[in-house]
Motif scaffolding. Sequence first.
Motif, PDB file in Angstrom:
ATOM      1  N   SER A 427       0.824  -1.214   0.000  1.00 39.70           N
ATOM      2  CA  SER A 427       0.000   0.000   0.000  1.00 39.70           C
ATOM      3  C   SER A 427       0.852   1.255   0.000  1.00 39.70           C
ATOM      4  O   SER A 427       0.347   2.333  -0.319  1.00 39.70           O
ATOM      5  N   TYR A 451      -5.073  -2.587   4.281  1.00 35.69           N
ATOM      6  CA  TYR A 451      -3.791  -1.881   4.234  1.00 35.69           C
ATOM      7  C   TYR A 451      -2.690  -2.922   4.400  1.00 35.69           C
ATOM      8  O   TYR A 451      -2.492  -3.490   5.479  1.00 35.69           O
ATOM      9  N   ASP A 662      -0.663   5.181  -0.188  1.00 36.89           N
ATOM     10  CA  ASP A 662      -2.034   5.129   0.315  1.00 36.89           C
ATOM     11  C   ASP A 662      -2.252   6.260   1.324  1.00 36.89           C
ATOM     12  O   ASP A 662      -1.396   6.526   2.168  1.00 36.89           O
TER      13      ASP A 662
END
Length: 756
Positions: A427, A451, A662
């Motif tokens: 991520s 995640y 992310d």
Amino acid sequence: MIQRSRAVFEPFPPHLDIEEEVRTTKKFEFAKKISFDSIAQFPREVLELYILTHVVKLGLPLVITGFDKHLDKDLFSEKWLRRHYASQTYDARDLGKAANMRLTLGHYLKNMSTLTELVSPTTYNRPNIQRLYLKDIDCPDEWHKSLEEVIPSSFFYLNQSPLKGPRSPASQFPDPPKTPQGQSVARSGDLMSSLPEAMRAQNLMCYIGHEGTYTPAHQEMCASLGQNLMVEASDGSFEHGKPTRPGSSIWLMTGTQERLMVAEYWTSMLGHNLDLENHFAQLNAWKSAPFTTYVVEQRPGDLILVPPLAAHQVWNRGTRTMKVAWNRITVETLEMAFDEALANARMICRDEQYKNKAIVYYTLDRYSDLLRKASKSSHPEVRMLQEDFHRLFNIYTDILLSETFSKNSPAAKEIEFEKFESNITCSYCRCNIFNRFLTCPWCVGEGNDTYDICMDCYVLGRSCQCISKLKWVEQFPWKQLTGKHETWRQQILAFKQDDRDPKLKGPPTLLVARSKLGRKSLAEICQEQMRLRPWVDYKKPKEIKAATPSDDEGSDSESRARKRRKSNGNKAPSGKGRCHMCKSSECLWKLAACEKCNLYYCYGSLFRAFDMLPQDAMQKPHWLCPKCRKICNCSSCRQDDNMKPHQPFNILLGHDTRKIADPRSVESLVNMRLSNLALLKTFGDDNADRLERLRCDEEKRRQQQQQQLADNDIHVGLDSPHSEPVIDNPVVDDSQLPGIPIDPALELDGSFMNFG
């Protein structure tokens, strides 16, 4: 805040005489050329060895000319594209606005002459000129099949056996043994072909550009080998009632051996990060560079072989150029990828589309099956296959060692299993994750968006805001991976026993290799850091302070002094320590503690001042700090005559990875956005000395490489198997193409296409 000046974009003029530039510039050289017709008369092994030596080992670009004589000119033409793909829509890159524009292929081809007319000797450097580049579009299937009949299979896209292909040179050896299914026991030309079809990266791409379009300086992804063939270009004749300009592309390229100096020159002198691929360097910048620049003016029929990790940029000329490009993975490129390229890509969060670890695993599995069916054959192709198998096995061993847990490994029920389908990426850095990784049980977004963080990133301090209490996930049963390792090791031992040299030893078992590693594995570091790092309640997130006071180059010295006076002398508060380098007080889990003197260094200082990643300190059971190693470069230690202060090897301009990672991500150990320019100022920031040091290092490395080739008796040419390479430079005439009728295809509304 210390700012670094950055070179600006400056286009090449349409009247540029590149041959004159090469003749008058000391560091410019034309790249070597060989003709396609000449290589067809020599054995395949001679051609492969020559390319391996020149392009991979010496790291020099090579041009194979004359493919235009063998291409179907009706198929590889603008006329054919407009007839069959005119209504197909693509994203054309507006280079000036750094944005994509959706349009049909027919509309783009029809208006290329209009776009070209905007570029003249008096207007070429205007900033508002529209430069639309149709790049990275899928190659038509018809082109793919036709090229497969023309390009030697040894270096064509997704080739699984170099013995296939009607245009491939004949072998100088008898046919190698075959499997019961009729498959030859031979090495693949492109190891990407070992992956299941659904896992392969589709990188056979087309590039269509006009005068003034370009590709910024970059290296091929994952240290792969680049192949770029110009299949068609405008020839100066009239098309659609308008005159055209002859098409060609100017390539400025470097050698693999000089890659460190090239990267440092890009950073220190041009103010750009080469890995980001966002700067097209001025011609004067190339002319002033301390390294050799190899120049190619590519015309129809020219195939350019790009060395791994070699920087290159491309400038398109004329009304139209059309090229087909692809990348190949070999054992040599995989070694370079794991040694260097993947780590660089991880730092800037670049997608790893090639799934390198999976390629190693599936290639070993395929080669193992081939070698079993080859029995004890001593055929040269089988021997070379055995050598590649052993080299791939060494890479696989390193992969498993990095994923090995400590003695206190998690219980099986604590490890989640997710079957490997090659679709899980980190991520943060977006690398492809092969087996073990960490996932957060709390940070789950919409659509069950978990995640997931790779072990390399977690060691760097990258994670979600929870920081700790992450869960382990693996995609292969560990016994399956270790069982394969032992099976493949036994195969290597079997064919090593056939060697006459009794000193040759086979690889050790995984357990023995682990005992000899002498450092903590990556998985072991992650286990240790999850015990040390605090968990942050995801319902009550706290801002994780990544930068220390000294990291903030914008803060003034007075404010830093006030912060120091508030502390109790030199003593850090309870549960914290003070960095010897920057004097900031940090939580102990953010500091590396010296085994000998108990001094602390924050990981940001180690990264910027000593070229050390957090892993470099964490992996050592008994880590000695820079002061104990007599290399500390802090202000007080520089006064010590016994010290030899470490001078940072490279300039770090800083890169904001938060824009790519992310949104749930944090950096808890090292703030990658900050540079080391302030520290370099203390050493005089002498770019010339730093570049000269790199030049000397790379010259030594080049001499060692050449000596190694000489020791291995690699001496190959293309006039006879034992002579010096004969390189010719034939003049390739532009293709004379028939007239093009008016585009009959449907078009999108052209009103959005601004030619002003």
